[in-house]
Design a protein around this motif. Structure first.
Motif, PDB file in Angstrom:
ATOM      1  N   VAL A  65      38.135 -35.196  10.358  1.00  0.00           N
ATOM      2  CA  VAL A  65      38.989 -36.260  10.889  1.00  0.00           C
ATOM      3  C   VAL A  65      40.405 -35.739  11.083  1.00  0.00           C
ATOM      4  O   VAL A  65      40.967 -35.105  10.183  1.00  0.00           O
ATOM      5  CB  VAL A  65      39.017 -37.464   9.928  1.00  0.00           C
ATOM      6  N   CYS A  66      40.978 -36.016  12.235  1.00  0.00           N
ATOM      7  CA  CYS A  66      42.369 -35.611  12.484  1.00  0.00           C
ATOM      8  C   CYS A  66      43.311 -36.594  11.782  1.00  0.00           C
ATOM      9  O   CYS A  66      43.229 -37.802  11.991  1.00  0.00           O
ATOM     10  CB  CYS A  66      42.672 -35.583  13.975  1.00  0.00           C
ATOM     11  N   ILE A  67      44.196 -36.054  10.950  1.00  0.00           N
ATOM     12  CA  ILE A  67      45.091 -36.911  10.173  1.00  0.00           C
ATOM     13  C   ILE A  67      46.227 -37.460  11.031  1.00  0.00           C
ATOM     14  O   ILE A  67      46.968 -38.324  10.593  1.00  0.00           O
ATOM     15  CB  ILE A  67      45.692 -36.154   8.968  1.00  0.00           C
TER      16      ILE A  67
ATOM     17  N   ARG B 188      41.022 -38.779  15.438  1.00  0.00           N
ATOM     18  CA  ARG B 188      39.825 -38.305  16.132  1.00  0.00           C
ATOM     19  C   ARG B 188      38.791 -37.803  15.125  1.00  0.00           C
ATOM     20  O   ARG B 188      39.137 -37.170  14.134  1.00  0.00           O
ATOM     21  CB  ARG B 188      40.188 -37.173  17.097  1.00  0.00           C
TER      22      ARG B 188
ATOM     23  N   GLU C   2      35.284 -35.593  14.618  1.00  0.00           N
ATOM     24  CA  GLU C   2      34.289 -34.667  15.159  1.00  0.00           C
ATOM     25  C   GLU C   2      33.177 -34.513  14.130  1.00  0.00           C
ATOM     26  O   GLU C   2      33.389 -34.686  12.934  1.00  0.00           O
ATOM     27  CB  GLU C   2      34.917 -33.307  15.456  1.00  0.00           C
TER      28      GLU C   2
ATOM     29  N   GLY D  37      42.350 -32.610   8.863  1.00  0.00           N
ATOM     30  CA  GLY D  37      43.236 -31.599   9.420  1.00  0.00           C
ATOM     31  C   GLY D  37      43.904 -32.107  10.679  1.00  0.00           C
ATOM     32  O   GLY D  37      43.803 -33.287  11.017  1.00  0.00           O
ATOM     33  N   GLU D  38      44.589 -31.210  11.372  1.00  0.00           N
ATOM     34  CA  GLU D  38      45.273 -31.585  12.604  1.00  0.00           C
ATOM     35  C   GLU D  38      44.507 -30.975  13.765  1.00  0.00           C
ATOM     36  O   GLU D  38      44.250 -29.780  13.786  1.00  0.00           O
ATOM     37  CB  GLU D  38      46.709 -31.086  12.573  1.00  0.00           C
ATOM     38  N   CYS D  39      44.164 -31.821  14.731  1.00  0.00           N
ATOM     39  CA  CYS D  39      43.367 -31.336  15.843  1.00  0.00           C
ATOM     40  C   CYS D  39      44.252 -30.768  16.951  1.00  0.00           C
ATOM     41  O   CYS D  39      45.463 -30.927  16.934  1.00  0.00           O
ATOM     42  CB  CYS D  39      42.470 -32.440  16.390  1.00  0.00           C
ATOM     43  N   ASN D  40      43.615 -30.113  17.897  1.00  0.00           N
ATOM     44  CA  ASN D  40      44.385 -29.495  18.975  1.00  0.00           C
ATOM     45  C   ASN D  40      44.180 -30.236  20.289  1.00  0.00           C
ATOM     46  O   ASN D  40      44.357 -29.661  21.364  1.00  0.00           O
ATOM     47  CB  ASN D  40      43.992 -28.024  19.128  1.00  0.00           C
TER      48      ASN D  40
ATOM     49  N   ALA E 129      36.380 -25.831  10.378  1.00  0.00           N
ATOM     50  CA  ALA E 129      37.579 -26.485  10.917  1.00  0.00           C
ATOM     51  C   ALA E 129      38.175 -25.642  12.041  1.00  0.00           C
ATOM     52  O   ALA E 129      38.491 -26.151  13.120  1.00  0.00           O
ATOM     53  CB  ALA E 129      38.599 -26.697   9.803  1.00  0.00           C
TER      54      ALA E 129
ATOM     55  N   LEU F 158      36.360 -25.727  15.263  1.00  0.00           N
ATOM     56  CA  LEU F 158      36.480 -26.994  15.987  1.00  0.00           C
ATOM     57  C   LEU F 158      37.910 -27.234  16.457  1.00  0.00           C
ATOM     58  O   LEU F 158      38.228 -28.304  16.985  1.00  0.00           O
ATOM     59  CB  LEU F 158      36.015 -28.160  15.098  1.00  0.00           C
ATOM     60  N   GLY F 159      38.781 -26.262  16.222  1.00  0.00           N
ATOM     61  CA  GLY F 159      40.158 -26.406  16.688  1.00  0.00           C
ATOM     62  C   GLY F 159      41.029 -27.252  15.783  1.00  0.00           C
ATOM     63  O   GLY F 159      42.029 -27.817  16.211  1.00  0.00           O
ATOM     64  N   PHE F 160      40.664 -27.341  14.523  1.00  0.00           N
ATOM     65  CA  PHE F 160      41.469 -28.104  13.571  1.00  0.00           C
ATOM     66  C   PHE F 160      42.183 -27.161  12.608  1.00  0.00           C
ATOM     67  O   PHE F 160      41.650 -26.118  12.233  1.00  0.00           O
ATOM     68  CB  PHE F 160      40.589 -29.034  12.730  1.00  0.00           C
ATOM     69  N   THR F 161      43.392 -27.583  12.203  1.00  0.00           N
ATOM     70  CA  THR F 161      44.071 -26.898  11.116  1.00  0.00           C
ATOM     71  C   THR F 161      43.767 -27.666   9.846  1.00  0.00           C
ATOM     72  O   THR F 161      44.278 -28.763   9.631  1.00  0.00           O
ATOM     73  CB  THR F 161      45.596 -26.879  11.353  1.00  0.00           C
ATOM     74  N   LEU F 162      42.926 -27.092   9.014  1.00  0.00           N
ATOM     75  CA  LEU F 162      42.445 -27.808   7.837  1.00  0.00           C
ATOM     76  C   LEU F 162      43.570 -28.055   6.836  1.00  0.00           C
ATOM     77  O   LEU F 162      44.327 -27.153   6.500  1.00  0.00           O
ATOM     78  CB  LEU F 162      41.335 -26.995   7.170  1.00  0.00           C
ATOM     79  N   SER F 163      43.676 -29.299   6.361  1.00  0.00           N
ATOM     80  CA  SER F 163      44.711 -29.593   5.369  1.00  0.00           C
ATOM     81  C   SER F 163      44.135 -30.150   4.071  1.00  0.00           C
ATOM     82  O   SER F 163      44.783 -30.103   3.042  1.00  0.00           O
ATOM     83  CB  SER F 163      45.721 -30.585   5.947  1.00  0.00           C
ATOM     84  N   ASP F 164      42.924 -30.649   4.152  1.00  0.00           N
ATOM     85  CA  ASP F 164      42.340 -31.234   2.949  1.00  0.00           C
ATOM     86  C   ASP F 164      40.844 -31.459   3.176  1.00  0.00           C
ATOM     87  O   ASP F 164      40.365 -31.355   4.305  1.00  0.00           O
ATOM     88  CB  ASP F 164      43.023 -32.566   2.638  1.00  0.00           C
TER      89      ASP F 164
END
Ligand SMILES: [Mn+2]
Ligand SMILES: [Mn+2]
Ligand SMILES: [Zn+2]
Ligand SMILES: [Zn+2]
Lengths: 141, 141
Positions: free
Chosen positions: A90-92, A96, A98, A129-132, B113, B116-122
């Motif tokens: 989940v994008c924080i 979004r 995935e 995390g943060e998505c792109n 992550a 899938l293009g995410f920057t994992l934070s947690d």
DNA sequence: TATTCAAACGATAATGATTCTCAATATAGA
DNA sequence: TCTATATTGAGAATCATTATCGTTTGAATA
């Protein structure tokens, strides 16, 4: 047809249940809260009660038609049980969601449970995390 | 001393905060709800408000002193941040919580992550199953 | 040590999500 | 079509958590 699914699940075929099931199938967003489902139906001109939505979702889950998830957002989200098991990221920032499936993780989970003397029956894995995505606010660019 | 921890976290040293922090350290159960913490303190003869417990826990979490988890039971549980990161397995019969750390899973999460293009934070991983504890009700035998 | 005041407290009201209650209605089978 | 029963929708109730507010307290300062 949806009526089939309800009958197979041992549930009476009622108008509200059909409305909810149909929405879950046709909606672009696979993961929705009870309130979102309720609101979408009402906005679509349907007459339905929020309590009925909650009740139907609980029955659908008991019947194995849908699964529920507790992302950190607070509310419970539901999704139609289609295809194989998967977990979520989940994008924080934009919310979004995935889906992914990782055989290695699934196997490790079984091994860990066994090594701790547990008979594994379920698991919940969500990555944050943060998505792109181009639409994700706060993307540096 | 606990006063130190609070000061280092940038929090005033107050009686309620010390009571809560001390309980978290001394309690046999590492994972507790806000209400459990409140009740244990009151039963111990302390005068404290439930709102204060919630407030303090939120501040402790923001300061990195504790972490919170959302097991399927519904309520949020808190635990003192001691030692390295770990995930949990919960018995669906007796509620027992065991902790584990798996390097393979942690690594796979990062890879997934990234792919899938995410920057994992947690992440949140909880396994559910039936434990083999002698005290667990419903054990066959 | 006494003064001061923003921060923190405790009691309680408010909130938000979910569940329960109940009279009215709709379903499935005879 | 008729009936017994399950289901529905509106709104009340519940549960965990958060916000409000008048009072108290910690800690910096005189
Ligand atoms: Mn999904
Ligand atoms: Mn833990
Ligand atoms: Zn995003
Ligand atoms: Zn157990």
């Amino acid at each position: 047809m949806d009526s089939e699914e309800l009958r197979n699940a041992g549930l009476k075929v009622t108008t509200p249940r059909l409305k909810i099931l149909t929405l879950l199938e046709k909606s672009a967003e696979r993961h929705m809260t009870a309130d979102t489902i309720y609101r979408l139906l009402v906005e679509g001109g349907e007459v339905i009660g929020l309590a009925t939505v909650y009740r139907a979702l609980a029955q659908f889950e008991a019947a194995g038609l849908i699964t529920r998830h507790h992302f950190d957002s607070g509310q419970t989200v539901y999704e139609l049980e289609r295809g194989p098991h998967h977990d979520h990221i989940v994008c924080i920032r934009c919310g979004r969601v995935e889906e992914f499936y990782d055989k290695v993780i699934e196997e490790r989970q079984r091994e860990i449970a066994a090594s701790l003397g547990f008979t594994l029956s379920d698991h919940a894995l969500t990555l944050y995390g943060e998505c792109n995505s181009q639409d994700c606010p706060g993307r540096q660019g």
